[in-house]
Structures are given as structure tokens and as C-alpha cells.
Write a protein that holds these residues in place. Structure first.
Motif, PDB file in Angstrom:
ATOM      1  N   CYS A 266       0.922  -1.005  -0.087  1.00  0.00           N
ATOM      2  CA  CYS A 266      -0.209   0.083   0.009  1.00  0.00           C
ATOM      3  C   CYS A 266       1.025   1.327   0.178  1.00  0.00           C
ATOM      4  O   CYS A 266       1.946   1.288   0.753  1.00  0.00           O
ATOM      5  CB  CYS A 266      -0.872   0.017   1.093  1.00  0.00           C
ATOM      6  SG  CYS A 266      -1.726   1.331   1.911  1.00  0.00           S
ATOM      7  N   HIS A 293      -4.573   0.156   0.377  1.00  0.00           N
ATOM      8  CA  HIS A 293      -5.781  -0.347   1.217  1.00  0.00           C
ATOM      9  C   HIS A 293      -6.928   0.536   1.140  1.00  0.00           C
ATOM     10  O   HIS A 293      -6.849   1.854   1.259  1.00  0.00           O
ATOM     11  CB  HIS A 293      -5.406  -0.451   2.642  1.00  0.00           C
ATOM     12  CG  HIS A 293      -4.246  -1.477   2.693  1.00  0.00           C
ATOM     13  ND1 HIS A 293      -3.015  -1.464   3.348  1.00  0.00           N
ATOM     14  CD2 HIS A 293      -4.112  -2.953   2.582  1.00  0.00           C
ATOM     15  CE1 HIS A 293      -2.281  -2.454   3.550  1.00  0.00           C
ATOM     16  NE2 HIS A 293      -3.010  -3.451   3.003  1.00  0.00           N
ATOM     17  N   CYS A 296      -7.087   2.633   4.168  1.00  0.00           N
ATOM     18  CA  CYS A 296      -5.990   3.714   4.269  1.00  0.00           C
ATOM     19  C   CYS A 296      -6.285   4.910   3.221  1.00  0.00           C
ATOM     20  O   CYS A 296      -6.163   5.960   3.848  1.00  0.00           O
ATOM     21  CB  CYS A 296      -4.644   3.234   3.786  1.00  0.00           C
ATOM     22  SG  CYS A 296      -3.846   1.927   4.939  1.00  0.00           S
TER      23      CYS A 296
HETATM   24 ZN   LIG Z   1      -2.289   0.589   3.896  1.00  0.00          ZN
END
Ligand SMILES: [Zn+2]
Ligand SMILES: [Zn+2]
Length: 332
Positions: A266, A293, A296
Motif C-alpha cells: 500500500c 488499502h 488507508c
Molecule cells: Zn495501507
């Protein structure tokens, strides 16, 4: 009292007498036996003491339950074959039995017996793609459960053959360690694209539910190829061969690539796996293609004043290339 004495006969005709002295605690029982057996047991005294300690801790069952279930169980295991047994706990309430299937795969059946066994239906824990419902009557035994387990395992042979071929010949990104019950696989196609399939375990050769993950430009050609070739799906060939034909590709595999090439971390937390999540959101800009993600990216964009939210979707800019990017609120 006669009912509180247990006389056990062993192969070599030694006799043991367990006297409970009217108590309900096994730890207060005394054991007497032949002089010869005494000499043999002396060497194992520490183990016997330990076992009695464990039995005492099982207060919920009580010694009569343990003895009765134990006696029944030994007979059942004798019939079933001791080689099936992989684990038994000290109170004889949980046993694990193993089965090797036609594909040489090892399956474990975990059985939890109540103190009323065999009157009471045991609980079974399995790793199967369908629920294991035990047919149980007042006359059923452990062998009956095992026969039913054998039968259900035989039904999924083709499913595990198909999934096994995929597991050996592609990079499976999810699940991390597929178990026998897993009907999903997410296979890497390139660093920016993957295919998730959901297979019907009863009909593993039928076209599975397919979902592409990745940046638009990476998956649009795969979708086109799938639409064009879907008519050629052939249930006589394997799932993997059919998928490769459908997409016009050969999946990258352990024989020609490294898994790290496909598990790109990520761009926000720099990790690949975040609890159960892997980076699923990808920037659609051809030169960027950075994965994130979902949680995120959502938190990142939500914190920025330049982002705009409409219902459960946030519109903002890619933290890497500043091109427009959208993300939906993660489901908790
Ligand atoms: Zn992440
Ligand atoms: Zn970007």
C-alpha cells in the motif's frame, strides 16, 4: 461399595482394582494390583499421578462420565482402527480422526463428545466447503460419524483437484493459506491486476463467478477477452486451463516469477497485509497505478479539505500522482 470399584483386565491378565472409598474424586481413589504389575507401574508412577491430576480438573464431567465415555470410546476406536486417531484429550471429550482422500490429502475430523455419549449427538468440527450435518440416532457410534465424513469428503474430490491445480500453478494472493473449505481464490495476473473467482464446490468445472481487481486500463482488456471467449468454455478441461483460455493469458506462477512482484504494498502504510485487507484500490492513471488499502485511502482522503464526499464515496486526489481517485467507505 462394589459399584465404586473398577476392576480392569489387561492383555497379560494383570488385575487392577481402583477403590474410590465412597468419594466422588478420582484423586482420592486408591489403586491396588498384582505384585508384578506394581513393579512395572512403579516406573510410570509420575505419569499416573499426572493423569489423575488432570482427571480431577475435569469436574464438570465427573469420574463416572469419564469412565463410561472412555469405555465406549475405546471399543469404537478399536473398530474404526487406531491409525485414524491423531489426538485425544485427557478427559476423552475431544478426539481428532484423520482421513486420507483419493488425492492423498489429509482431512481431520474433530469430534467433541458430551458426557451422555453415545445417547447425546457429538459436535463435529470439519474443514469442508459445506456444513457437515451428522445424522445421529440413539444407536449411532463414532464409526457412523466417520462413515458420513468419508462420504462427504468423497463428494468434493474434483473441487479440491481443481483448486489444488490453481494453488500450485498460480500466485494466490488470497486467501493467504487456502484451507479445504475456501471456495474463493484471488490470483495475480500482473502487478496491477488480479482475478478473484468463486467456485461452486459441487460443480467445480462450471464457469465460476469472476471479479477483476486492478486499475481500469489493466482489467479492461481482460474483460474484453473474457466476453469474446466465454463461448469456448469447456467443462471437460480443468478450471485453470479454461480460465487461461478465457483470458488469453498464462498466469504468472512460482516456476517463472516471485510472489513479491505481485504483492505490491500500500502506498500509504507501506504494508501489504493490513489485518485481513490487501491493497485493493488502484490509481487509474497508467503511469502511476499505485495500489492502496481501501481503509488507508479512505482515511487519507477524508482528512484532506480538497476531497469531496457524496454518500459513502469520497472523491479526491491520488496521494502519489494527484490524479482524481475515488474510494468507498470500507465496510466494518
Ligand atoms: Zn495501507
Ligand atoms: Zn496515482
Amino acid at each position: 461399595m462394589a459399584s465404586e470399584k473398577y476392576v480392569l483386565k489387561m492383555n497379560r491378565q494383570y488385575q487392577i482394582c481402583i477403590n474410590l472409598h465412597g468419594s466422588r474424586q478420582l484423586s482420592e481413589a486408591s489403586v491396588s494390583c498384582d505384585w508384578k504389575l506394581q513393579q512395572i507401574l512403579r516406573r510410570y508412577e509420575h505419569i499416573i499421578k499426572q493423569e489423575r491430576q488432570l482427571e480431577q480438573e475435569e469436574n464438570d464431567v465427573g469420574y463416572t462420565g469419564v469412565f463410561r465415555v472412555c469405555g465406549q470410546l475405546l471399543g469404537d476406536l478399536e473398530q474404526l482402527g487406531w491409525e485414524r486417531l491423531v489426538y485425544i484429550n485427557p478427559s476423552f471429550q475431544e478426539i481428532h480422526l484423520q482421513l486420507l482422500d483419493d488425492g492423498n490429502r489429509k482431512h481431520v475430523l474433530k469430534v467433541q463428545l458430551g458426557s451422555e455419549y453415545p445417547k447425546e449427538r457429538p459436535k463435529c468440527l470439519t474443514d469442508l466447503p459445506a456444513k457437515f450435518e451428522v445424522h445421529w440416532t440413539a444407536h449411532s457410534h463414532l464409526q457412523d460419524i466417520f462413515t458420513q465424513f468419508q462420504h462427504i469428503v468423497s463428494l468434493y474430490q474434483e473441487f479440491w483437484d481443481m483448486m489444488g491445480e490453481i494453488d500450485r500453478n498460480t500466485w494466490v494472493l488470497e486467501p493467504e493459506k487456502p484451507n479445504y473449505s475456501a471456495v474463493h481464490r484471488r490470483m495475480a495476473i500482473s502487478s496491477g491486476a488480479s482475478l478473484q473467482i468463486t467456485v461452486d464446490p459441487k460443480h467445480p468445472r462450471v464457469l465460476p463467478e469472476c471479479r477483476f481487481l486492478g486499475a481500469d486500463q489493466a482489467v479492461s482488456s481482460l474483460r474484453e477477452s473474457m466476453d469474446k471467449n466465454i463461448q469456448f468454455w469447456n467443462e471437460d478441461t480443468s478450471l485453470l486451463d479454461n480460465l487461461q483460455m478465457l483470458l488469453g493469458i498464462t498466469f504468472p506462477s512460482p516456476s517463472n516469477s516471485k510472489k513479491e512482484d505481485f504483492s505490491v504494498e500500500c502506498g500509504i502504510c507501506y504494508a501489504y497485509r493490513l489485518e485481513m485487507e490487501i491493497p485493493n484500490e488502484v490509481c487509474n492513471d497508467t503511469r502511476c497505478g499505485q495500489p492502496y488499502h481501501q481503509s488507508c485511502l479512505y482515511e487519507w482522503l477524508r482528512a484532506l479539505p480538497s476531497s469531496r464526499q457524496s454518500f459513502n464515496t469520497i472523491f479526491g486526489e491520488c496521494p502519489y500522482c494527484e490524479k482524481p481517485i475515488t474510494v468507498r467507505m470500507p465496510m466494518k
